[in-house]
Write an enzyme that holds these catalytic residues in place. Structure first.
Site, PDB file in Angstrom:
ATOM      1  N   THR A  48       0.851  -1.191   0.000  1.00 23.80           N
ATOM      2  CA  THR A  48       0.000   0.000   0.000  1.00 23.80           C
ATOM      3  C   THR A  48       0.890   1.246   0.000  1.00 23.80           C
ATOM      4  O   THR A  48       2.038   1.189   0.445  1.00 23.80           O
ATOM      5  CB  THR A  48      -0.955  -0.013   1.203  1.00 23.80           C
ATOM      6  OG1 THR A  48      -0.196  -0.119   2.401  1.00 23.80           O
ATOM      7  CG2 THR A  48      -1.948  -1.177   1.113  1.00 23.80           C
ATOM      8  N   THR A  50       1.358   4.424   1.516  1.00 18.01           N
ATOM      9  CA  THR A  50       2.071   5.007   2.662  1.00 18.01           C
ATOM     10  C   THR A  50       3.034   4.002   3.270  1.00 18.01           C
ATOM     11  O   THR A  50       4.163   4.347   3.637  1.00 18.01           O
ATOM     12  CB  THR A  50       1.078   5.513   3.725  1.00 18.01           C
ATOM     13  OG1 THR A  50       0.217   6.479   3.118  1.00 18.01           O
ATOM     14  CG2 THR A  50       1.792   6.152   4.899  1.00 18.01           C
ATOM     15  N   CYS A  51       2.591   2.759   3.360  1.00 17.98           N
ATOM     16  CA  CYS A  51       3.442   1.710   3.935  1.00 17.98           C
ATOM     17  C   CYS A  51       4.702   1.520   3.097  1.00 17.98           C
ATOM     18  O   CYS A  51       5.809   1.444   3.627  1.00 17.98           O
ATOM     19  CB  CYS A  51       2.665   0.396   4.014  1.00 17.98           C
ATOM     20  SG  CYS A  51       1.081   0.521   4.868  1.00 17.98           S
ATOM     21  N   SER A  52       4.521   1.436   1.784  1.00 20.84           N
ATOM     22  CA  SER A  52       5.629   1.128   0.878  1.00 20.84           C
ATOM     23  C   SER A  52       6.575   2.290   0.631  1.00 20.84           C
ATOM     24  O   SER A  52       7.767   2.084   0.428  1.00 20.84           O
ATOM     25  CB  SER A  52       5.079   0.656  -0.470  1.00 20.84           C
ATOM     26  OG  SER A  52       4.384  -0.551  -0.320  1.00 20.84           O
ATOM     27  N   VAL A  56       7.875   1.774   5.826  1.00 22.52           N
ATOM     28  CA  VAL A  56       8.929   0.753   5.747  1.00 22.52           C
ATOM     29  C   VAL A  56      10.286   1.361   5.390  1.00 22.52           C
ATOM     30  O   VAL A  56      11.282   1.078   6.068  1.00 22.52           O
ATOM     31  CB  VAL A  56       8.535  -0.381   4.775  1.00 22.52           C
ATOM     32  CG1 VAL A  56       9.717  -1.298   4.494  1.00 22.52           C
ATOM     33  CG2 VAL A  56       7.364  -1.178   5.346  1.00 22.52           C
TER      34      VAL A  56
END
EC number: 1.11.1.25
Length: 162
Positions: A48, A50-52, A56
């Site tokens: 996703t 924001t996560c990617s 992270v």
């Protein structure tokens, strides 16, 4: 279930991941966190935006600094299957320290009290975005986001707390 908070002992439960020999491992959280300082950070979903692009990479970029401050393990956690987490982890070839683990059924997320209902977005029940600092299983920092925000759970936020 009430969300986990500072002072709580992290609940035991199982998570899955592929080890360095590409073998699927299902282990208890207590078995990998007992006697250690561990960052467990959760994201709503692998791949996703924001996560990617933010969450992270922040932990990967700060991993050496976090380790220099006594962190033994940095674990990225999501309600996805271990095959997805393995594939997602491979998109970060510079990563040397962040372990990508899966809570395939969402059971561990439930134990943490950190479920996020994203059914309206076609994603089902996921994990809220969070960063926990564990010291021998005890939560010493609990930075939990509201909704899909990304304001308090970054690697920088954990560094400030160390």
């Amino acid at each position: 279930m009430a969300p986990i908070t500072v002072g709580d002992v992290v609940p035991d439960g199982t998570i899955s991941f592929f080890d360095e020999n590409d073998q699927l491992q299902t282990v208890s959280v207590h078995s990998i966190a007992a006697g250690k300082k561990v960052i467990l950070f959760g994201v709503p979903g692998a791949f996703t935006p924001t996560c990617s692009m933010s969450h992270v990479p922040g932990f990967i970029g700060k991993a050496e600094e976090l380790k220099s401050k006594g962190i033994d393990e940095i674990i990225c956690f999501s309600v996805n299957d271990p095959f997805v987490m393995k594939a997602w982890g491979k998109t970060y070839p510079e990563n040397k320290h962040v372990k990508f683990v899966a809570d395939g059924s969402g059971e561990y997320t439930h134990l943490l009290g950190l479920e996020l209902d994203l059914k309206d977005k076609g994603l089902g029940i996921r994990s809220r975005r969070f960063a926990l600092l564990l010291d021998n299983l005890k939560v010493t920092v609990a930075n939990v986001e509201s909704g899909g925000e990304f304001t308090v759970s970054s690697a920088e936020d954990i560094l400030k707390a160390l």
